[in-house]
Design a protein around this motif. Structure first.
Motif, PDB file in Angstrom:
ATOM      1  N   VAL A   2       0.845  -1.202   0.000  1.00 29.10           N
ATOM      2  CA  VAL A   2       0.000   0.000   0.000  1.00 29.10           C
ATOM      3  C   VAL A   2       0.877   1.248   0.000  1.00 29.10           C
ATOM      4  CG1 VAL A   2      -1.658   1.361   1.355  1.00 29.10           C
ATOM      5  CG2 VAL A   2      -2.030  -1.093   1.041  1.00 29.10           C
ATOM      6  N   VAL A   3       1.894   1.262   0.824  1.00 30.17           N
ATOM      7  CA  VAL A   3       2.808   2.410   0.887  1.00 30.17           C
ATOM      8  C   VAL A   3       3.533   2.578  -0.451  1.00 30.17           C
ATOM      9  CG1 VAL A   3       4.910   3.316   1.991  1.00 30.17           C
ATOM     10  CG2 VAL A   3       3.075   2.328   3.386  1.00 30.17           C
ATOM     11  N   ALA A   4       3.992   1.474  -1.044  1.00 33.71           N
ATOM     12  CA  ALA A   4       4.666   1.540  -2.348  1.00 33.71           C
ATOM     13  C   ALA A   4       3.713   2.057  -3.431  1.00 33.71           C
ATOM     14  CB  ALA A   4       5.213   0.164  -2.728  1.00 33.71           C
ATOM     15  N   ALA A   5       2.463   1.639  -3.381  1.00 32.28           N
ATOM     16  CA  ALA A   5       1.472   2.112  -4.353  1.00 32.28           C
ATOM     17  C   ALA A   5       1.277   3.621  -4.226  1.00 32.28           C
ATOM     18  CB  ALA A   5       0.141   1.382  -4.171  1.00 32.28           C
ATOM     19  N   GLN A   6       1.232   4.121  -2.988  1.00 35.13           N
ATOM     20  CA  GLN A   6       1.078   5.573  -2.793  1.00 35.13           C
ATOM     21  C   GLN A   6       2.309   6.309  -3.336  1.00 35.13           C
ATOM     22  OE1 GLN A   6      -1.977   6.321  -1.966  1.00 35.13           O
ATOM     23  NE2 GLN A   6      -2.220   4.159  -1.563  1.00 35.13           N
ATOM     24  N   ALA A   7       3.480   5.756  -3.089  1.00 29.74           N
ATOM     25  CA  ALA A   7       4.707   6.387  -3.586  1.00 29.74           C
ATOM     26  C   ALA A   7       4.711   6.438  -5.112  1.00 29.74           C
ATOM     27  CB  ALA A   7       5.930   5.640  -3.068  1.00 29.74           C
ATOM     28  N   LEU A   8       4.327   5.327  -5.745  1.00 27.25           N
ATOM     29  CA  LEU A   8       4.270   5.297  -7.204  1.00 27.25           C
ATOM     30  C   LEU A   8       3.236   6.297  -7.718  1.00 27.25           C
ATOM     31  CD1 LEU A   8       5.016   4.213  -9.988  1.00 27.25           C
ATOM     32  CD2 LEU A   8       3.451   2.278  -9.561  1.00 27.25           C
ATOM     33  N   ARG A   9       2.072   6.340  -7.087  1.00 32.00           N
ATOM     34  CA  ARG A   9       1.014   7.267  -7.516  1.00 32.00           C
ATOM     35  C   ARG A   9       1.520   8.715  -7.458  1.00 32.00           C
ATOM     36  NH1 ARG A   9      -3.096   5.617  -4.573  1.00 32.00           N
ATOM     37  NH2 ARG A   9      -4.142   4.650  -6.307  1.00 32.00           N
ATOM     38  N   HIS A  41       1.281   3.268 -18.349  1.00 34.17           N
ATOM     39  CA  HIS A  41       0.242   3.667 -17.403  1.00 34.17           C
ATOM     40  C   HIS A  41       0.622   3.276 -15.969  1.00 34.17           C
ATOM     41  CE1 HIS A  41      -2.380   4.564 -20.784  1.00 34.17           C
ATOM     42  NE2 HIS A  41      -1.986   3.438 -21.303  1.00 34.17           N
ATOM     43  N   PRO A  42       1.698   3.863 -15.427  1.00 29.66           N
ATOM     44  CA  PRO A  42       2.131   3.454 -14.087  1.00 29.66           C
ATOM     45  C   PRO A  42       1.119   3.763 -12.985  1.00 29.66           C
ATOM     46  CG  PRO A  42       3.338   5.387 -14.810  1.00 29.66           C
ATOM     47  CD  PRO A  42       2.550   4.894 -15.990  1.00 29.66           C
ATOM     48  N   ASN A  43       0.305   4.794 -13.157  1.00 32.81           N
ATOM     49  CA  ASN A  43      -0.688   5.118 -12.135  1.00 32.81           C
ATOM     50  C   ASN A  43      -1.679   3.967 -11.972  1.00 32.81           C
ATOM     51  OD1 ASN A  43      -1.641   7.405 -10.343  1.00 32.81           O
ATOM     52  ND2 ASN A  43      -3.518   6.896 -11.446  1.00 32.81           N
ATOM     53  N   TYR A  44      -1.982   3.281 -13.064  1.00 30.74           N
ATOM     54  CA  TYR A  44      -2.923   2.166 -12.986  1.00 30.74           C
ATOM     55  C   TYR A  44      -2.296   0.948 -12.327  1.00 30.74           C
ATOM     56  CZ  TYR A  44      -5.428   5.256 -16.101  1.00 30.74           C
ATOM     57  OH  TYR A  44      -6.050   6.348 -16.650  1.00 30.74           O
ATOM     58  N   VAL A  45      -0.987   0.831 -12.399  1.00 29.64           N
ATOM     59  CA  VAL A  45      -0.283  -0.204 -11.641  1.00 29.64           C
ATOM     60  C   VAL A  45      -0.449   0.084 -10.153  1.00 29.64           C
ATOM     61  CG1 VAL A  45       1.976  -1.211 -11.117  1.00 29.64           C
ATOM     62  CG2 VAL A  45       1.361  -0.703 -13.497  1.00 29.64           C
ATOM     63  N   ALA A  46      -0.317   1.357  -9.782  1.00 26.36           N
ATOM     64  CA  ALA A  46      -0.498   1.751  -8.379  1.00 26.36           C
ATOM     65  C   ALA A  46      -1.923   1.460  -7.916  1.00 26.36           C
ATOM     66  CB  ALA A  46      -0.174   3.234  -8.201  1.00 26.36           C
ATOM     67  N   VAL A  47      -2.903   1.769  -8.751  1.00 24.86           N
ATOM     68  CA  VAL A  47      -4.308   1.509  -8.403  1.00 24.86           C
ATOM     69  C   VAL A  47      -4.548   0.018  -8.217  1.00 24.86           C
ATOM     70  CG1 VAL A  47      -6.679   1.594  -9.288  1.00 24.86           C
ATOM     71  CG2 VAL A  47      -5.208   3.605  -9.485  1.00 24.86           C
ATOM     72  N   ALA A  48      -4.045  -0.787  -9.140  1.00 22.08           N
ATOM     73  CA  ALA A  48      -4.240  -2.244  -9.044  1.00 22.08           C
ATOM     74  C   ALA A  48      -3.570  -2.803  -7.797  1.00 22.08           C
ATOM     75  CB  ALA A  48      -3.703  -2.925 -10.303  1.00 22.08           C
ATOM     76  N   ALA A  49      -2.350  -2.349  -7.521  1.00 26.24           N
ATOM     77  CA  ALA A  49      -1.631  -2.831  -6.336  1.00 26.24           C
ATOM     78  C   ALA A  49      -2.367  -2.436  -5.061  1.00 26.24           C
ATOM     79  CB  ALA A  49      -0.208  -2.275  -6.323  1.00 26.24           C
ATOM     80  N   GLU A  50      -2.801  -1.186  -4.991  1.00 24.72           N
ATOM     81  CA  GLU A  50      -3.520  -0.726  -3.809  1.00 24.72           C
ATOM     82  C   GLU A  50      -4.841  -1.477  -3.646  1.00 24.72           C
ATOM     83  OE1 GLU A  50      -4.306   3.642  -2.499  1.00 24.72           O
ATOM     84  OE2 GLU A  50      -6.011   2.947  -3.700  1.00 24.72           O
ATOM     85  N   GLY A  51      -5.547  -1.692  -4.747  1.00 18.66           N
ATOM     86  CA  GLY A  51      -6.846  -2.363  -4.689  1.00 18.66           C
ATOM     87  C   GLY A  51      -6.766  -3.804  -4.229  1.00 18.66           C
ATOM     88  N   LEU A  52      -5.648  -4.426  -4.455  1.00 17.03           N
ATOM     89  CA  LEU A  52      -5.429  -5.783  -3.968  1.00 17.03           C
ATOM     90  C   LEU A  52      -4.868  -5.762  -2.544  1.00 17.03           C
ATOM     91  CD1 LEU A  52      -5.547  -8.780  -4.836  1.00 17.03           C
ATOM     92  CD2 LEU A  52      -3.175  -8.533  -5.559  1.00 17.03           C
ATOM     93  N   ALA A  53      -3.903  -4.879  -2.319  1.00 20.29           N
ATOM     94  CA  ALA A  53      -3.183  -4.876  -1.041  1.00 20.29           C
ATOM     95  C   ALA A  53      -3.982  -4.317   0.124  1.00 20.29           C
ATOM     96  CB  ALA A  53      -1.870  -4.104  -1.192  1.00 20.29           C
ATOM     97  N   LEU A  54      -4.687  -3.204  -0.091  1.00 20.06           N
ATOM     98  CA  LEU A  54      -5.376  -2.569   1.037  1.00 20.06           C
ATOM     99  C   LEU A  54      -6.362  -3.518   1.720  1.00 20.06           C
ATOM    100  CD1 LEU A  54      -5.698  -0.010   2.754  1.00 20.06           C
ATOM    101  CD2 LEU A  54      -7.436   0.756   1.095  1.00 20.06           C
ATOM    102  N   PRO A  55      -7.202  -4.228   0.988  1.00 27.06           N
ATOM    103  CA  PRO A  55      -8.095  -5.169   1.676  1.00 27.06           C
ATOM    104  C   PRO A  55      -7.339  -6.324   2.339  1.00 27.06           C
ATOM    105  CG  PRO A  55      -8.828  -4.799  -0.598  1.00 27.06           C
ATOM    106  CD  PRO A  55      -7.502  -4.136  -0.441  1.00 27.06           C
TER     107      PRO A  55
END
Length: 175
Positions: free
Chosen positions: A79-86, A120-134
């Motif tokens: 989640v933290v890595a996804a925020q950093a990438l975003r 589309h790196p932002n969408y990588v961040a979204v996908a990672a966060e959407g899996l990781a946060l839950p």
């Protein structure tokens, strides 16, 4: 209030900060003749991202999901890595970054930052966060449902964005 609720609320606050940046950037883009594409799918995207946050809290609290320590801490890191990438994406695109698809005619496509390696790196961040946060707190149903619905939405979104970006000049490595 558990620490997981605080984490989800922090992600929600981050999303609100994104909307503030996006609103400012929308004004910047439109003032320069920006053209918006994909308005029809934007409400679905907002609803899905809102449902992710609500689903995380609802599933954890209503289904009494436990915190799985090994997986949980790995997912916190994701989640933290996804925020950093975003935020790297936001910083790289500057006033061109948006939650909407708005292209300003005459500007070259950005090829710096994470866009050197991914379209589309932002969408990588979204996908990672959407899996990781839950999965931080065992909300596997929310992770699966969001991931499946997000995959469908990303097909639509990426096609829309690629079409809009195709109208830009060729890649300019200096941007």
């Amino acid at each position: 209030m558990t620490w997981y609720t605080v984490l989800v609320l922090a992600v929600a606050a981050e999303r609100l900060a994104e909307l503030v940046v996006a609103r400012r950037n929308t004004r910047w883009s439109l003032a320069r003749g920006g053209v918006e594409s994909g308005r029809e799918h934007y409400p679905a995207m907002v609803a899905l991202h809102t449902a992710l946050l609500a689903g995380c809290l609802a599933e954890v609290h209503l289904a009494d999901r436990p915190f799985p320590p090994v997986l949980g801490w790995v997912m916190v890191a994701a989640v933290v890595a996804a925020q950093a990438l975003r935020w790297w994406c936001i910083r790289t695109l500057g006033p061109r970054w948006n939650t909407r698809v708005i292209v300003v005619p005459g500007l070259p496509r950005v090829a710096g930052g994470p866009y050197r390696w991914l379209s589309h790196p932002n969408y990588v961040a979204v996908a990672a966060e959407g899996l990781a946060l839950p999965l931080v707190h065992g909300a596997w149903v929310t992770a699966l449902v969001f991931t499946a619905l997000n995959a469908v939405l990303m097909i639509v979104r990426i096609r829309c964005e690629d079409g809009a970006l195709a109208r830009l000049p060729a890649l300019d490595a200096r941007a």
